[in-house]
Write an enzyme that holds these catalytic residues in place. Structure first.
Site, PDB file in Angstrom:
ATOM      1  N   ASP A 137     -16.836 -28.969  29.285  1.00  0.00           N
ATOM      2  CA  ASP A 137     -16.551 -28.906  30.575  1.00  0.00           C
ATOM      3  C   ASP A 137     -16.161 -30.226  31.066  1.00  0.00           C
ATOM      4  O   ASP A 137     -16.519 -31.357  30.654  1.00  0.00           O
ATOM      5  CB  ASP A 137     -17.745 -28.636  31.312  1.00  0.00           C
ATOM      6  CG  ASP A 137     -17.609 -28.400  32.929  1.00  0.00           C
ATOM      7  OD1 ASP A 137     -16.623 -27.924  33.332  1.00  0.00           O
ATOM      8  OD2 ASP A 137     -18.614 -28.571  33.666  1.00  0.00           O
ATOM      9  N   HIS A 144     -13.537 -34.424  43.696  1.00  0.00           N
ATOM     10  CA  HIS A 144     -14.819 -33.955  43.287  1.00  0.00           C
ATOM     11  C   HIS A 144     -15.475 -35.066  42.774  1.00  0.00           C
ATOM     12  O   HIS A 144     -16.477 -35.706  43.210  1.00  0.00           O
ATOM     13  CB  HIS A 144     -14.841 -32.782  42.213  1.00  0.00           C
ATOM     14  CG  HIS A 144     -16.257 -32.576  41.732  1.00  0.00           C
ATOM     15  ND1 HIS A 144     -17.203 -32.201  42.438  1.00  0.00           N
ATOM     16  CD2 HIS A 144     -16.606 -32.755  40.364  1.00  0.00           C
ATOM     17  CE1 HIS A 144     -18.155 -31.803  41.640  1.00  0.00           C
ATOM     18  NE2 HIS A 144     -17.845 -32.447  40.517  1.00  0.00           N
ATOM     19  N   GLU A 209     -20.611 -24.137  41.193  1.00  0.00           N
ATOM     20  CA  GLU A 209     -19.613 -25.320  40.749  1.00  0.00           C
ATOM     21  C   GLU A 209     -18.213 -24.266  40.650  1.00  0.00           C
ATOM     22  O   GLU A 209     -18.223 -23.592  39.546  1.00  0.00           O
ATOM     23  CB  GLU A 209     -19.660 -26.276  39.697  1.00  0.00           C
ATOM     24  CG  GLU A 209     -20.545 -27.289  40.072  1.00  0.00           C
ATOM     25  CD  GLU A 209     -20.541 -28.432  38.975  1.00  0.00           C
ATOM     26  OE1 GLU A 209     -20.004 -28.118  37.807  1.00  0.00           O
ATOM     27  OE2 GLU A 209     -20.905 -29.611  39.371  1.00  0.00           O
ATOM     28  N   GLU A 211     -14.845 -23.388  39.132  1.00  0.00           N
ATOM     29  CA  GLU A 211     -14.224 -24.013  38.246  1.00  0.00           C
ATOM     30  C   GLU A 211     -13.202 -22.779  37.428  1.00  0.00           C
ATOM     31  O   GLU A 211     -13.388 -21.611  38.015  1.00  0.00           O
ATOM     32  CB  GLU A 211     -14.870 -24.431  37.084  1.00  0.00           C
ATOM     33  CG  GLU A 211     -16.011 -25.593  37.653  1.00  0.00           C
ATOM     34  CD  GLU A 211     -16.596 -26.448  36.325  1.00  0.00           C
ATOM     35  OE1 GLU A 211     -16.093 -26.276  35.231  1.00  0.00           O
ATOM     36  OE2 GLU A 211     -17.597 -27.145  36.656  1.00  0.00           O
ATOM     37  N   ASP A 243     -20.091 -23.245  36.662  1.00  0.00           N
ATOM     38  CA  ASP A 243     -20.813 -23.932  36.228  1.00  0.00           C
ATOM     39  C   ASP A 243     -22.237 -24.330  37.145  1.00  0.00           C
ATOM     40  O   ASP A 243     -22.060 -25.359  37.549  1.00  0.00           O
ATOM     41  CB  ASP A 243     -20.121 -25.059  35.751  1.00  0.00           C
ATOM     42  CG  ASP A 243     -21.095 -26.099  35.111  1.00  0.00           C
ATOM     43  OD1 ASP A 243     -21.759 -25.881  34.584  1.00  0.00           O
ATOM     44  OD2 ASP A 243     -20.834 -27.304  35.222  1.00  0.00           O
ATOM     45  N   ARG A 247     -29.196 -29.682  40.415  1.00  0.00           N
ATOM     46  CA  ARG A 247     -29.009 -31.072  40.782  1.00  0.00           C
ATOM     47  C   ARG A 247     -30.095 -31.759  40.796  1.00  0.00           C
ATOM     48  O   ARG A 247     -29.817 -33.345  40.550  1.00  0.00           O
ATOM     49  CB  ARG A 247     -28.323 -31.333  42.400  1.00  0.00           C
ATOM     50  CG  ARG A 247     -27.137 -30.419  42.728  1.00  0.00           C
ATOM     51  CD  ARG A 247     -25.876 -30.764  41.851  1.00  0.00           C
ATOM     52  NE  ARG A 247     -24.727 -30.014  42.109  1.00  0.00           N
ATOM     53  CZ  ARG A 247     -23.680 -30.083  41.122  1.00  0.00           C
ATOM     54  NH1 ARG A 247     -23.713 -30.844  40.200  1.00  0.00           N
ATOM     55  NH2 ARG A 247     -22.501 -29.312  41.465  1.00  0.00           N
ATOM     56  N   GLN A 250     -30.378 -32.521  37.119  1.00  0.00           N
ATOM     57  CA  GLN A 250     -29.124 -33.623  36.478  1.00  0.00           C
ATOM     58  C   GLN A 250     -29.583 -34.930  36.855  1.00  0.00           C
ATOM     59  O   GLN A 250     -29.293 -35.800  36.306  1.00  0.00           O
ATOM     60  CB  GLN A 250     -28.088 -32.919  37.357  1.00  0.00           C
ATOM     61  CG  GLN A 250     -26.592 -33.383  36.830  1.00  0.00           C
ATOM     62  CD  GLN A 250     -25.457 -32.975  37.562  1.00  0.00           C
ATOM     63  OE1 GLN A 250     -25.745 -31.922  38.350  1.00  0.00           O
ATOM     64  NE2 GLN A 250     -24.343 -33.416  37.353  1.00  0.00           N
ATOM     65  N   LYS A 263     -27.571 -28.174  33.293  1.00  0.00           N
ATOM     66  CA  LYS A 263     -26.191 -27.258  33.033  1.00  0.00           C
ATOM     67  C   LYS A 263     -26.500 -26.030  32.154  1.00  0.00           C
ATOM     68  O   LYS A 263     -25.658 -24.914  32.292  1.00  0.00           O
ATOM     69  CB  LYS A 263     -25.069 -27.973  32.632  1.00  0.00           C
ATOM     70  CG  LYS A 263     -24.759 -29.272  33.522  1.00  0.00           C
ATOM     71  CD  LYS A 263     -23.800 -28.865  34.840  1.00  0.00           C
ATOM     72  CE  LYS A 263     -23.278 -30.105  35.445  1.00  0.00           C
ATOM     73  NZ  LYS A 263     -22.296 -29.622  36.388  1.00  0.00           N
ATOM     74  N   THR A 267     -23.939 -20.391  32.378  1.00  0.00           N
ATOM     75  CA  THR A 267     -22.337 -20.359  33.043  1.00  0.00           C
ATOM     76  C   THR A 267     -21.804 -18.986  33.221  1.00  0.00           C
ATOM     77  O   THR A 267     -21.863 -18.367  32.090  1.00  0.00           O
ATOM     78  CB  THR A 267     -21.630 -21.386  32.088  1.00  0.00           C
ATOM     79  OG1 THR A 267     -22.446 -22.619  31.791  1.00  0.00           O
ATOM     80  CG2 THR A 267     -20.289 -21.704  32.558  1.00  0.00           C
ATOM     81  N   GLU A 384     -21.484 -31.315  47.446  1.00  0.00           N
ATOM     82  CA  GLU A 384     -20.455 -31.838  48.241  1.00  0.00           C
ATOM     83  C   GLU A 384     -20.015 -31.330  49.443  1.00  0.00           C
ATOM     84  O   GLU A 384     -20.097 -32.030  50.722  1.00  0.00           O
ATOM     85  CB  GLU A 384     -18.972 -31.725  47.489  1.00  0.00           C
ATOM     86  CG  GLU A 384     -18.811 -32.376  46.344  1.00  0.00           C
ATOM     87  CD  GLU A 384     -17.394 -32.114  45.642  1.00  0.00           C
ATOM     88  OE1 GLU A 384     -16.411 -32.516  45.903  1.00  0.00           O
ATOM     89  OE2 GLU A 384     -17.323 -31.158  44.771  1.00  0.00           O
TER      90      GLU A 384
END
Ligand code: MN
Length: 441
Positions: A137, A144, A209, A211, A243, A247, A250, A263, A267, A384
């Protein structure tokens, strides 16, 4: 890669559902996938609201004299086809286009042989297209990277290496699941902002996420880097990737070696692989670096990559809560972005990946990283979009979201559209958050 008659926007298919302007799978697209049927896993191609069983086509002798590509269609996954490289992929595309196109001069006999080999999409159980050996990834959106950096390091949002080196990490291949697979809320070690010590608990900051993933086609031998202008000969096609990210886990675990358990719990990938050939009409220049940014180092730079390394793929994220589903409400679009916003092209990501001699193999998956654009409504994850939960979003039902709740459904979708070309859709990549212990299977 030249455009050919398979890209002709006036082509129509005898599969009528492929001919509507909003169809994801027009005859100019012909994405490939794998479904699990009564007779095992079978390679197929999408056309309109159906899939053509390519395994059956090969068995029925439709390929005439069997070639490498028809042999690869007898495998239970796409990696055999991916390994053959772009020549085989282009030849297969030409064949599918010829089989499925509407002809003024008949073609009735061919159609009569193909029609029984079409399976309605809504009856299919689609699979992850290839057994992913290695999953990487990246972090290719500068928007971002800058947004996330400014939350955690307000003084230095973008680290000085970002504009030189494509940042990535090795992800977990075993937990890659196909669109539609429920995603279990992970537990993990996390530390609340006001706590002195960490705890082991269910994540409270679960995120998606947005992607795009590139499937590696032909591999490279260990010790043999891939020059930038050969990179795309090693890329088979693209799918959508979610993904999923915890948080809070993380934030506690990521230093100093990067993401790990935040993560690797799941996925999601979309089941259809849109080939590079199908994307050819939608090539764009690579990201235009603002004045003052360094040029890429020579091994990541070429006129061809600068002129046409990008792809104009429009992307969308929609959320639907459990209550919205009960009330029959449509998914609520929370952001729109485009692959054009990536600071690095897929050719640069692939070349960088192999630049130390690392061997890439057919079916490896290289994901872009969250595809956020420059505006607020193009942010590709909730971290975000809600600015770490400080700016919650409100759903049509009045429900408020900072991060994902149980029962929330996330749907990514994407399509290439421009004047003078047929629409090339990616379908969707969907997942619902569930809680509790894993169900016995
Ligand atoms: Mn990611």
């Amino acid at each position: 890669m030249p455009l050919d008659d398979t890209h002709d926007p006036t082509l129509r298919s005898w599969v009528a559902s492929a001919n509507t302007a909003s169809a994801d799978f027009a005859i100019q697209n012909l994405p490939l996938g794998v479904f699990a049927g009564a007779r095992g896993r079978r390679v197929c191609a999408a056309i309109g609201d159906a899939a053509l069983d390519l395994h059956a086509c090969a068995e029925e002798g439709l390929f005439g004299s069997p070639d490498e590509a028809s042999q690869a269609c007898l495998a239970g996954s796409l990696d055999a086809l991916m390994a053959l490289g772009p020549e085989a992929s282009r030849a297969l595309r030409g064949r599918l286009s010829a089989w499925l196109r509407a002809r003024r001069d008949g073609g009735h006999e061919l159609r009569a042989r193909l029609e029984p080999l079409l399976v309605p999409l809504d009856s299919l159980r689609l699979c992850v297209p290839a057994p992913v050996g290695d999953y990487t990834d990246f972090y290719a959106s500068v928007f971002h990277a800058t947004n996330v950096g400014s939350m955690f390091r307000p003084d230095e949002p973008l680290l000085p290496n970002y504009k030189y080196v494509p940042i990535g990490y090795h992800g977990r291949a075993s937990s890659i699941v196909v669109s539609g697979t429920p995603v279990r809320r992970p537990s993990g070690q996390l530390k609340r902002d006001d706590a002195m010590e960490p705890e082991f608990a269910a994540s409270r900051r679960l995120d998606y996420e947005l992607e795009v993933g590139a499937w590696v086609g032909r591999g490279n031998a260990l010790g043999t880097p891939i020059p930038i202008d050969e990179a795309e000969q090693h890329l088979f096609g693209l799918s959508l990737v979610n993904d999923w990210s915890a948080r809070d886990i993380q934030q506690w675990e990521y230093q100093p070696l990067g993401p790990f358990l935040a993560k690797s719990f799941a996925t999601s990938v979309s089941p259809w692989v849109v080939t590079l050939e199908a994307l050819e009409p939608f090539r764009t220049p690579a990201f235009r670096r603002p004045d003052g940014d360094p040029a890429p180092l020579p091994y990541l730079d070429s006129p061809r990559n600068r002129d046409a390394g990008g792809i104009d793929l429009r992307l969308e994220v929609a959320l639907r809560t459990a209550r919205m589903r009960e009330e029959g409400a449509a998914p609520h679009v929370v952001s729109r972005s485009s692959l054009r916003h990536l600071y690095w092209t897929f050719a640069q990501l692939l070349t960088h990946h192999g630049s130390n001699g690392c061997n890439l193999r057919p079916g490896d998956l290289l994901a872009s990283g969250t595809v956020s654009g420059p505006t607020r409504d193009s942010r590709g994850c909730l971290l975000e979009l809600t600015w770490r939960g400080s700016e919650p979003i409100t759903m049509p039902t009045g429900e408020v979201r900072r991060f994902l709740e149980d029962g929330d459904e996330v749907t990514l979708s994407g399509a290439c559209e421009r004047e003078g070309a047929a629409r090339v859709g990616f379908g969707s990549c969907r997942g619902v958050i569930v809680n509790g212990p894993a169900a016995a299977t």
